[in-house]
Design a protein around this motif. Structure first.
Motif, PDB file in Angstrom:
ATOM      1  N   MET A  45      20.254-114.352  20.778  1.00 33.64           N
ATOM      2  CA  MET A  45      21.550-114.701  19.861  1.00 33.64           C
ATOM      3  C   MET A  45      22.931-114.099  20.892  1.00 33.64           C
ATOM      4  N   GLN A  46      22.388-113.149  21.707  1.00 33.96           N
ATOM      5  CA  GLN A  46      23.324-112.475  22.520  1.00 33.96           C
ATOM      6  C   GLN A  46      23.505-113.570  23.529  1.00 33.96           C
ATOM      7  N   GLU A  47      22.826-114.111  24.198  1.00 39.39           N
ATOM      8  CA  GLU A  47      22.946-114.969  25.275  1.00 39.39           C
ATOM      9  C   GLU A  47      23.541-116.403  24.902  1.00 39.39           C
ATOM     10  N   ILE A  48      23.240-116.808  23.498  1.00 41.47           N
ATOM     11  CA  ILE A  48      23.862-117.849  23.119  1.00 41.47           C
ATOM     12  C   ILE A  48      25.172-117.798  22.741  1.00 41.47           C
ATOM     13  N   SER A  49      25.604-116.599  22.321  1.00 41.26           N
ATOM     14  CA  SER A  49      27.083-116.459  22.040  1.00 41.26           C
ATOM     15  C   SER A  49      28.014-116.138  23.067  1.00 41.26           C
ATOM     16  N   GLN A  50      27.351-116.233  24.239  1.00 45.59           N
ATOM     17  CA  GLN A  50      28.299-116.342  25.488  1.00 45.59           C
ATOM     18  C   GLN A  50      28.769-117.775  25.580  1.00 45.59           C
ATOM     19  N   HIS A  51      28.151-118.568  25.159  1.00 48.50           N
ATOM     20  CA  HIS A  51      28.650-120.133  25.187  1.00 48.50           C
ATOM     21  C   HIS A  51      29.456-120.644  24.105  1.00 48.50           C
ATOM     22  N   ASN A  52      30.659-120.097  24.225  1.00 52.92           N
ATOM     23  CA  ASN A  52      31.335-120.136  22.942  1.00 52.92           C
ATOM     24  C   ASN A  52      32.842-120.667  23.144  1.00 52.92           C
ATOM     25  N   GLU A  53      32.858-121.518  24.273  1.00 53.16           N
ATOM     26  CA  GLU A  53      34.175-122.340  24.314  1.00 53.16           C
ATOM     27  C   GLU A  53      33.941-123.787  24.318  1.00 53.16           C
ATOM     28  N   ARG A  54      35.249-124.488  24.453  1.00 51.10           N
ATOM     29  CA  ARG A  54      35.138-125.919  24.285  1.00 51.10           C
ATOM     30  C   ARG A  54      34.358-126.687  25.315  1.00 51.10           C
ATOM     31  N   ASP A  55      34.495-125.890  26.687  1.00 50.94           N
ATOM     32  CA  ASP A  55      33.894-126.557  27.719  1.00 50.94           C
ATOM     33  C   ASP A  55      32.527-126.081  27.869  1.00 50.94           C
ATOM     34  N   ASP A  56      32.061-125.178  27.290  1.00 48.42           N
ATOM     35  CA  ASP A  56      30.680-124.557  27.249  1.00 48.42           C
ATOM     36  C   ASP A  56      30.243-124.020  25.849  1.00 48.42           C
ATOM     37  N   CYS A  57      29.679-125.078  24.980  1.00 51.94           N
ATOM     38  CA  CYS A  57      29.465-124.758  23.599  1.00 51.94           C
ATOM     39  C   CYS A  57      27.950-124.878  23.060  1.00 51.94           C
ATOM     40  N   TRP A  58      27.417-123.775  22.699  1.00 46.32           N
ATOM     41  CA  TRP A  58      26.024-123.844  21.985  1.00 46.32           C
ATOM     42  C   TRP A  58      26.306-123.535  20.487  1.00 46.32           C
ATOM     43  N   VAL A  59      25.331-123.929  19.659  1.00 49.77           N
ATOM     44  CA  VAL A  59      25.447-123.773  18.402  1.00 49.77           C
ATOM     45  C   VAL A  59      23.908-123.672  17.799  1.00 49.77           C
ATOM     46  N   VAL A  60      23.829-122.729  16.905  1.00 48.90           N
ATOM     47  CA  VAL A  60      22.408-122.504  16.373  1.00 48.90           C
ATOM     48  C   VAL A  60      22.391-123.287  14.869  1.00 48.90           C
ATOM     49  N   ILE A  61      21.114-124.070  14.992  1.00 45.32           N
ATOM     50  CA  ILE A  61      21.342-124.616  13.434  1.00 45.32           C
ATOM     51  C   ILE A  61      19.737-124.576  13.234  1.00 45.32           C
ATOM     52  N   ASP A  62      19.507-123.812  12.122  1.00 48.43           N
ATOM     53  CA  ASP A  62      18.039-123.919  11.546  1.00 48.43           C
ATOM     54  C   ASP A  62      17.167-123.126  12.677  1.00 48.43           C
ATOM     55  N   GLY A  63      17.491-122.325  13.489  1.00 49.20           N
ATOM     56  CA  GLY A  63      16.645-121.716  14.417  1.00 49.20           C
ATOM     57  C   GLY A  63      16.725-122.500  15.907  1.00 49.20           C
ATOM     58  N   LYS A  64      17.312-123.520  15.686  1.00 50.63           N
ATOM     59  CA  LYS A  64      17.206-124.321  17.153  1.00 50.63           C
ATOM     60  C   LYS A  64      18.650-124.416  17.868  1.00 50.63           C
ATOM     61  N   VAL A  65      18.595-124.456  19.119  1.00 53.02           N
ATOM     62  CA  VAL A  65      19.831-124.160  20.130  1.00 53.02           C
ATOM     63  C   VAL A  65      20.333-125.464  20.497  1.00 53.02           C
ATOM     64  N   TYR A  66      21.660-125.926  20.137  1.00 53.45           N
ATOM     65  CA  TYR A  66      22.015-127.224  20.818  1.00 53.45           C
ATOM     66  C   TYR A  66      23.129-126.975  21.536  1.00 53.45           C
ATOM     67  N   VAL A  68      26.397-128.344  22.431  1.00 50.20           N
ATOM     68  CA  VAL A  68      27.192-129.632  22.132  1.00 50.20           C
ATOM     69  C   VAL A  68      28.336-129.869  22.790  1.00 50.20           C
ATOM     70  N   THR A  69      28.455-129.327  23.808  1.00 51.56           N
ATOM     71  CA  THR A  69      29.623-129.458  25.072  1.00 51.56           C
ATOM     72  C   THR A  69      30.126-130.898  25.076  1.00 51.56           C
ATOM     73  N   SER A  70      29.073-131.719  25.558  1.00 48.92           N
ATOM     74  CA  SER A  70      29.447-133.179  25.858  1.00 48.92           C
ATOM     75  C   SER A  70      29.657-133.899  24.506  1.00 48.92           C
ATOM     76  N   TYR A  71      29.560-133.358  23.326  1.00 46.46           N
ATOM     77  CA  TYR A  71      29.592-134.028  22.058  1.00 46.46           C
ATOM     78  C   TYR A  71      31.016-133.544  21.462  1.00 46.46           C
ATOM     79  N   MET A  72      31.619-132.679  22.164  1.00 46.97           N
ATOM     80  CA  MET A  72      32.963-132.021  21.523  1.00 46.97           C
ATOM     81  C   MET A  72      34.023-133.155  21.087  1.00 46.97           C
ATOM     82  N   ASP A  73      34.175-134.161  22.076  1.00 48.18           N
ATOM     83  CA  ASP A  73      35.369-135.329  21.814  1.00 48.18           C
ATOM     84  C   ASP A  73      34.805-136.235  20.703  1.00 48.18           C
TER      85      ASP A  73
END
Ligand code: HEM
Length: 168
Positions: A45-66, A68-73
């Motif tokens: 989670m520590q690593e995932i939480s570093q990707h927290n911007e519009r141009d570098d964005c990861w989300v965790v849903i149901d234990g899986k990491v996505y 979504v940077t390219s899906y933003m728009d």
């Protein structure tokens, strides 16, 4: 990216572009390798939480990491909700938005790995070879700190003894 994550790169991900580039035929062994279950990248989670911007964005849903940077728009729910969903488990928010079956299928495109669910083990007190010396030292410290307690007990016992002997 953690060493574990780096070491578990999908075989397919590695090989496919090379074959396409060089127009090579895949050998039987490569086909067998590809048909085997691939190892999933594991992220903390520590690593995932570093990707927290519009141009570098990861989300965790149901234990899986996505990623979504390219899906933003394109995200019908907007980019803000995705950025706000970083650094935590966003399963509840995802479910609350009532995503359709299509949305759930679409998200597979952004899957990059799984959340590391290994519980964090608190650091245990390590007992070394010097343990007896350490224990003696600890006892001495306690005695020095609380010397008044044994001294009072000895004093009271001595006075009681003297009074008893005098009575006799
Ligand atoms: C890979 C991840 C995601 C994908 C592919 C995705 C996809 C979609 C799609 C296709 C829709 C349109 C409605 C539907 O078909 O269900 C939608 C709507 C929405 N999504 Fe996501 N979503 C993702 C993650 C999230 C997350 C993490 C949140 C919240 C934290 C979120 C919040 C919303 C909201 C609020 C809507 C609008 C619902 C509405 O207006 O009715 N989504 N999403």
């Amino acid at each position: 990216m953690s060493a574990w994550a780096r070491s578990t790169i999908h075989i397919q991900e590695e090989l496919e572009p090379k074959f396409e580039e060089q127009n090579l035929q895949k050998s039987e062994s490569v086909k067998i390798l590809e048909s085997m279950p691939t190892l999933t990248k594991i992220f903390s989670m520590q690593e995932i939480s570093q990707h927290n911007e519009r141009d570098d964005c990861w989300v965790v849903i149901d234990g899986k990491v996505y990623d979504v940077t390219s899906y933003m728009d394109e995200h019908p729910g907007g980019d803000d909700v995705l950025v706000n969903a970083t650094g935590k488990d966003a399963t509840e928010e995802f479910e609350d938005a009532g995503h359709s079956k299509d949305a759930r299928e679409l998200m597979q495109q952004y899957f990059i790995g799984e959340l590391d669910l290994t519980p964090v083990i608190p650091e245990l007190e390590i007992f070394t070879k010097e343990q007896p010396a350490y224990m003696v030292q600890k006892l001495m410290n306690k005695v020095t700190k609380h010397w008044a307690v044994p001294a009072t007990i000895v004093g009271i016992s001595a006075i009681a003894g003297i009074l008893y002997l005098r009575k006799k």
